[in-house]
Design a protein around this motif. Structure first.
Motif, PDB file in Angstrom:
ATOM      1  N   ALA A   6       0.678  -1.162  -0.076  1.00 29.43           N
ATOM      2  CA  ALA A   6       0.114   0.007  -0.093  1.00 29.43           C
ATOM      3  C   ALA A   6       0.882   1.147  -0.044  1.00 29.43           C
ATOM      4  O   ALA A   6       1.816   1.322   0.774  1.00 29.43           O
ATOM      5  CB  ALA A   6      -0.975  -0.002   1.030  1.00 29.43           C
ATOM      6  N   GLY A   7       0.685   2.155  -0.933  1.00 30.46           N
ATOM      7  CA  GLY A   7       1.254   3.438  -0.880  1.00 30.46           C
ATOM      8  C   GLY A   7       2.202   3.343  -2.261  1.00 30.46           C
ATOM      9  O   GLY A   7       2.781   4.366  -2.493  1.00 30.46           O
ATOM     10  N   GLY A   8       2.268   2.252  -2.777  1.00 31.83           N
ATOM     11  CA  GLY A   8       3.304   2.207  -3.877  1.00 31.83           C
ATOM     12  C   GLY A   8       2.648   2.155  -5.068  1.00 31.83           C
ATOM     13  O   GLY A   8       1.406   2.971  -5.048  1.00 31.83           O
ATOM     14  N   SER A   9       3.509   2.068  -6.144  1.00 29.74           N
ATOM     15  CA  SER A   9       3.157   2.579  -7.520  1.00 29.74           C
ATOM     16  C   SER A   9       3.183   1.427  -8.674  1.00 29.74           C
ATOM     17  O   SER A   9       4.390   0.599  -8.426  1.00 29.74           O
ATOM     18  CB  SER A   9       4.049   3.794  -7.987  1.00 29.74           C
ATOM     19  N   LEU A  10       2.407   1.284  -9.512  1.00 31.59           N
ATOM     20  CA  LEU A  10       2.563   0.368 -10.653  1.00 31.59           C
ATOM     21  C   LEU A  10       2.306   1.210 -11.820  1.00 31.59           C
ATOM     22  O   LEU A  10       1.324   2.071 -11.765  1.00 31.59           O
ATOM     23  CB  LEU A  10       1.800  -0.852 -10.282  1.00 31.59           C
ATOM     24  N   ARG A  11       2.930   0.859 -12.941  1.00 30.73           N
ATOM     25  CA  ARG A  11       2.638   1.386 -14.337  1.00 30.73           C
ATOM     26  C   ARG A  11       2.188   0.099 -15.042  1.00 30.73           C
ATOM     27  O   ARG A  11       3.007  -0.732 -15.588  1.00 30.73           O
ATOM     28  CB  ARG A  11       3.692   2.133 -15.187  1.00 30.73           C
ATOM     29  N   LEU A  12       0.711  -0.121 -15.566  1.00 31.56           N
ATOM     30  CA  LEU A  12       0.436  -0.782 -16.476  1.00 31.56           C
ATOM     31  C   LEU A  12       0.262  -0.483 -17.789  1.00 31.56           C
ATOM     32  O   LEU A  12       0.241   0.943 -18.221  1.00 31.56           O
ATOM     33  CB  LEU A  12      -1.215  -1.182 -16.184  1.00 31.56           C
TER      34      LEU A  12
END
Length: 115
Positions: free
Chosen positions: A14-20
């Motif tokens: 939680a709080g992290g990032s991802l790029r799809l």
């Protein structure tokens, strides 16, 4: 024939990032709307964000300010969903789609956000 392939899913705290990413083939760059849906376990598929041919973007309230939809300006057959400040409730399979008369769907990529 149009084919859409999503990538970039995975596990994040939680709080992290991802790029799809969503790469389209057999696509002539003409579209009315392209965007992302998601389906959480035990729930119906729901819209997340979409982009019109006029480059107008729309987001559902739950992701506003955290997610950004974009289209690669060079490789116009690639669409992205940048997801920041991820929450456990963002856990779902994310599907990209393109609509131009017919709606084409990818097979989805799983995003898991742990608390």
């Amino acid at each position: 024939q149009v084919q859409l392939v999503e990538s970039g899913g995975g596990w994040v705290q939680a709080g992290g990032s991802l790029r799809l990413s969503c790469a389209a083939s057999g696509f002539n760059f003409k579209f009315n709307v392209m965007g992302w849906y998601r389906q959480a376990p035990g729930k119906q598929r729901e819209p997340v964000a979409w982009l019109t041919s006029a480059e107008i973007t729309t987001y559902v309230d739950s992701v506003k300010g955290r997610f950004t939809i974009s289209r690669d300006s060079a490789a116009k057959n690639t669409m992205y969903l940048q997801m920041n400040s991820l929450k456990p409730e963002d856990t779902a399979v994310y599907y990209c789609y393109v609509s131009y008369g017919t709606t084409y769907w990818g097979k989805g990529t799983l995003v898991t956000v742990s608390s």
